[in-house]
Design a protein around this motif. Structure first.
Motif, PDB file in Angstrom:
ATOM      1  N   ALA A 127     -14.999   6.034 171.529  1.00 46.85           N
ATOM      2  CA  ALA A 127     -13.742   6.590 172.039  1.00 46.85           C
ATOM      3  C   ALA A 127     -12.540   5.890 171.402  1.00 46.85           C
ATOM      4  CB  ALA A 127     -13.689   6.438 173.563  1.00 46.85           C
ATOM      5  N   ALA A 128     -12.645   4.578 171.193  1.00 49.41           N
ATOM      6  CA  ALA A 128     -11.552   3.824 170.577  1.00 49.41           C
ATOM      7  C   ALA A 128     -11.338   4.254 169.122  1.00 49.41           C
ATOM      8  CB  ALA A 128     -11.848   2.323 170.641  1.00 49.41           C
ATOM      9  N   GLY A 129     -12.448   4.473 168.400  1.00 48.97           N
ATOM     10  CA  GLY A 129     -12.334   4.933 167.019  1.00 48.97           C
ATOM     11  C   GLY A 129     -11.717   6.313 166.936  1.00 48.97           C
ATOM     12  N   ALA A 130     -12.198   7.230 167.777  1.00 41.68           N
ATOM     13  CA  ALA A 130     -11.655   8.587 167.793  1.00 41.68           C
ATOM     14  C   ALA A 130     -10.191   8.579 168.229  1.00 41.68           C
ATOM     15  CB  ALA A 130     -12.478   9.461 168.734  1.00 41.68           C
ATOM     16  N   SER A 150      -0.104   0.071 164.609  1.00 42.35           N
ATOM     17  CA  SER A 150       0.530  -0.801 163.610  1.00 42.35           C
ATOM     18  C   SER A 150      -0.019  -0.539 162.217  1.00 42.35           C
ATOM     19  CB  SER A 150       0.308  -2.272 163.980  1.00 42.35           C
ATOM     20  OG  SER A 150       0.870  -2.567 165.230  1.00 42.35           O
ATOM     21  N   ALA A 151      -1.337  -0.409 162.116  1.00 44.49           N
ATOM     22  CA  ALA A 151      -1.955  -0.144 160.811  1.00 44.49           C
ATOM     23  C   ALA A 151      -1.530   1.220 160.281  1.00 44.49           C
ATOM     24  CB  ALA A 151      -3.475  -0.209 160.937  1.00 44.49           C
ATOM     25  N   ALA A 152      -1.499   2.232 161.165  1.00 50.11           N
ATOM     26  CA  ALA A 152      -1.075   3.569 160.748  1.00 50.11           C
ATOM     27  C   ALA A 152       0.389   3.561 160.311  1.00 50.11           C
ATOM     28  CB  ALA A 152      -1.287   4.560 161.884  1.00 50.11           C
ATOM     29  N   ALA A 153       1.234   2.788 161.017  1.00 51.65           N
ATOM     30  CA  ALA A 153       2.654   2.704 160.660  1.00 51.65           C
ATOM     31  C   ALA A 153       2.830   2.163 159.244  1.00 51.65           C
ATOM     32  CB  ALA A 153       3.393   1.818 161.663  1.00 51.65           C
ATOM     33  N   VAL A 186     -11.154  -3.122 166.846  1.00 50.65           N
ATOM     34  CA  VAL A 186     -11.745  -2.990 165.507  1.00 50.65           C
ATOM     35  C   VAL A 186     -12.018  -1.522 165.186  1.00 50.65           C
ATOM     36  CG1 VAL A 186     -13.744  -3.557 164.080  1.00 50.65           C
ATOM     37  CG2 VAL A 186     -12.771  -5.292 165.600  1.00 50.65           C
ATOM     38  N   PHE A 187     -12.565  -0.796 166.141  1.00 46.64           N
ATOM     39  CA  PHE A 187     -12.865   0.623 165.951  1.00 46.64           C
ATOM     40  C   PHE A 187     -11.583   1.450 165.926  1.00 46.64           C
ATOM     41  CE2 PHE A 187     -16.757  -1.221 167.417  1.00 46.64           C
ATOM     42  CZ  PHE A 187     -17.758  -0.509 166.782  1.00 46.64           C
ATOM     43  N   ASN A 188     -10.608   1.074 166.750  1.00 54.62           N
ATOM     44  CA  ASN A 188      -9.329   1.774 166.770  1.00 54.62           C
ATOM     45  C   ASN A 188      -8.598   1.622 165.441  1.00 54.62           C
ATOM     46  OD1 ASN A 188      -6.147   1.748 167.782  1.00 54.62           O
ATOM     47  ND2 ASN A 188      -7.456   3.150 168.948  1.00 54.62           N
ATOM     48  N   LEU A 189      -8.687   0.437 164.857  1.00 54.00           N
ATOM     49  CA  LEU A 189      -8.065   0.174 163.560  1.00 54.00           C
ATOM     50  C   LEU A 189      -8.669   1.057 162.475  1.00 54.00           C
ATOM     51  CD1 LEU A 189      -6.320  -1.509 161.606  1.00 54.00           C
ATOM     52  CD2 LEU A 189      -8.176  -3.190 161.538  1.00 54.00           C
ATOM     53  N   ALA A 190      -9.986   1.124 162.430  1.00 53.76           N
ATOM     54  CA  ALA A 190     -10.666   1.955 161.432  1.00 53.76           C
ATOM     55  C   ALA A 190     -10.282   3.423 161.591  1.00 53.76           C
ATOM     56  CB  ALA A 190     -12.182   1.782 161.555  1.00 53.76           C
ATOM     57  N   GLY A 191     -10.273   3.903 162.826  1.00 55.26           N
ATOM     58  CA  GLY A 191      -9.893   5.283 163.079  1.00 55.26           C
ATOM     59  C   GLY A 191      -8.452   5.560 162.698  1.00 55.26           C
ATOM     60  N   GLY A 192      -7.558   4.616 162.977  1.00 53.88           N
ATOM     61  CA  GLY A 192      -6.148   4.790 162.655  1.00 53.88           C
ATOM     62  C   GLY A 192      -5.884   4.872 161.166  1.00 53.88           C
ATOM     63  N   LEU A 193      -6.545   4.030 160.397  1.00 56.13           N
ATOM     64  CA  LEU A 193      -6.365   4.056 158.942  1.00 56.13           C
ATOM     65  C   LEU A 193      -6.876   5.369 158.344  1.00 56.13           C
ATOM     66  CD1 LEU A 193      -7.388   0.387 158.062  1.00 56.13           C
ATOM     67  CD2 LEU A 193      -5.088   1.379 157.975  1.00 56.13           C
ATOM     68  N   LEU A 194      -8.037   5.804 158.818  1.00 56.82           N
ATOM     69  CA  LEU A 194      -8.606   7.065 158.326  1.00 56.82           C
ATOM     70  C   LEU A 194      -7.709   8.248 158.690  1.00 56.82           C
ATOM     71  CD1 LEU A 194     -10.941   8.635 157.026  1.00 56.82           C
ATOM     72  CD2 LEU A 194     -12.055   8.671 159.279  1.00 56.82           C
ATOM     73  N   GLY A 195      -7.221   8.278 159.921  1.00 53.83           N
ATOM     74  CA  GLY A 195      -6.375   9.376 160.361  1.00 53.83           C
ATOM     75  C   GLY A 195      -5.073   9.467 159.580  1.00 53.83           C
TER      76      GLY A 195
END
Length: 258
Positions: free
Chosen positions: A15-18, A62-65, A216-225
């Motif tokens: 859920a965090a990654g998505a 933050s990573a997506a920004a 960690v999963f949220n970061l990966a999902g954010g960069l991909l998105g």
């Protein structure tokens, strides 16, 4: 991590990654992660879930920004000005969040989501036109008031859907296309997450160990998105917005009345 099962932890990680992916594309990742936390911790006070959600979300936003500002035409100075107002608003909202009841939280989120869905569906060209020229003083002031203070307060008080509401507000007020609005939103949303997280931290309502794993999963999902949104454009972002809102309304309605 408050003695949750491995299966529940894996569910929360997914859920965090998505949520990170959704947040980066169109905002509103908390509308996925917060209900997942409600399922994983049904007996925990909502303030702990809201605080943990902020600790996770700030990493992905933050990573997506950073990704967006490198490749999208973002007015960083304007985004920071709105973000400072949003930080103040979210800090005030977080002070009141301890009194939120989970029985009220689900239907409230559903009502807000239905409003978002109606707005987007009734305006099929919304956010797909090229961005307009530089915003005048009145539009900037309106963006600071509505997107900054107003939505920032909502983010601290409740949180889920903030990114989505910011995208819609910035597109409508500043006449941005959806990709630019989404990029600008990430900077503002990072500020609101920071303001709320500080307050939740002071109140001691953050599950830090769980948040570190989910981040960690949220970061990966954010960069991909963020990379996908930049590559595919506003039409893709709008489509994701509609699908996400419909899915989340359905899920919350099922949880509320099943």
């Amino acid at each position: 991590m408050h003695d949750i099962s491995l299966a529940t932890l894996l569910m929360l990680c997914l859920a965090a990654g998505a949520a990170g992916w959704i947040d980066a594309v169109v905002g509103g990742g908390g509308l996925l992660l917060l209900p997942a936390l409600l399922v994983g911790y049904p007996n925990l006070q909502p303030a702990y879930l809201l605080g943990t959600n902020k600790a996770v979300a700030i990493v992905g936003t933050s990573a997506a920004a950073v990704t967006y500002t490198r490749k999208a035409p973002v007015d960083v100075r304007l985004a920071v000005r709105i973000g400072i107002a949003a930080l103040a608003g979210s800090s005030c909202g977080a002070l009141l969040a301890a009194g939120i009841d989970s029985a009220v939280l689900r239907p409230l989120i559903m009502v807000v989501l239905l409003g978002v869905l109606a707005f987007v569906m009734l305006r099929p060209a919304f956010g797909t036109a090229p961005a307009g020229g530089p915003a005048g003083v009145r539009r900037v002031a309106a963006a600071i008031g509505v997107a900054g203070l107003g939505i920032g307060f909502y983010d601290g008080l409740i949180g889920p859907g903030t990114g989505t509401f910011l995208v819609i507000a910035l597109t409508a007020i500043l006449q941005l296309d959806l990709v630019t609005a989404s990029a600008t939103t990430k900077i503002i949303n990072t500020c609101t997450n920071l303001g709320a997280l500080v307050m939740f931290s002071v109140q001691g309502t953050v599950l830090w160990k769980l948040a570190a794993v989910l981040a960690v999963f949220n970061l990966a999902g954010g960069l991909l998105g963020a990379h996908m949104a930049l590559k595919k454009g506003s039409g893709f972002v709008r489509g994701v917005l509609v699908v996400v809102v419909v899915g989340l309304v359905t899920k919350l309605a099922y949880d509320q009345w099943a």
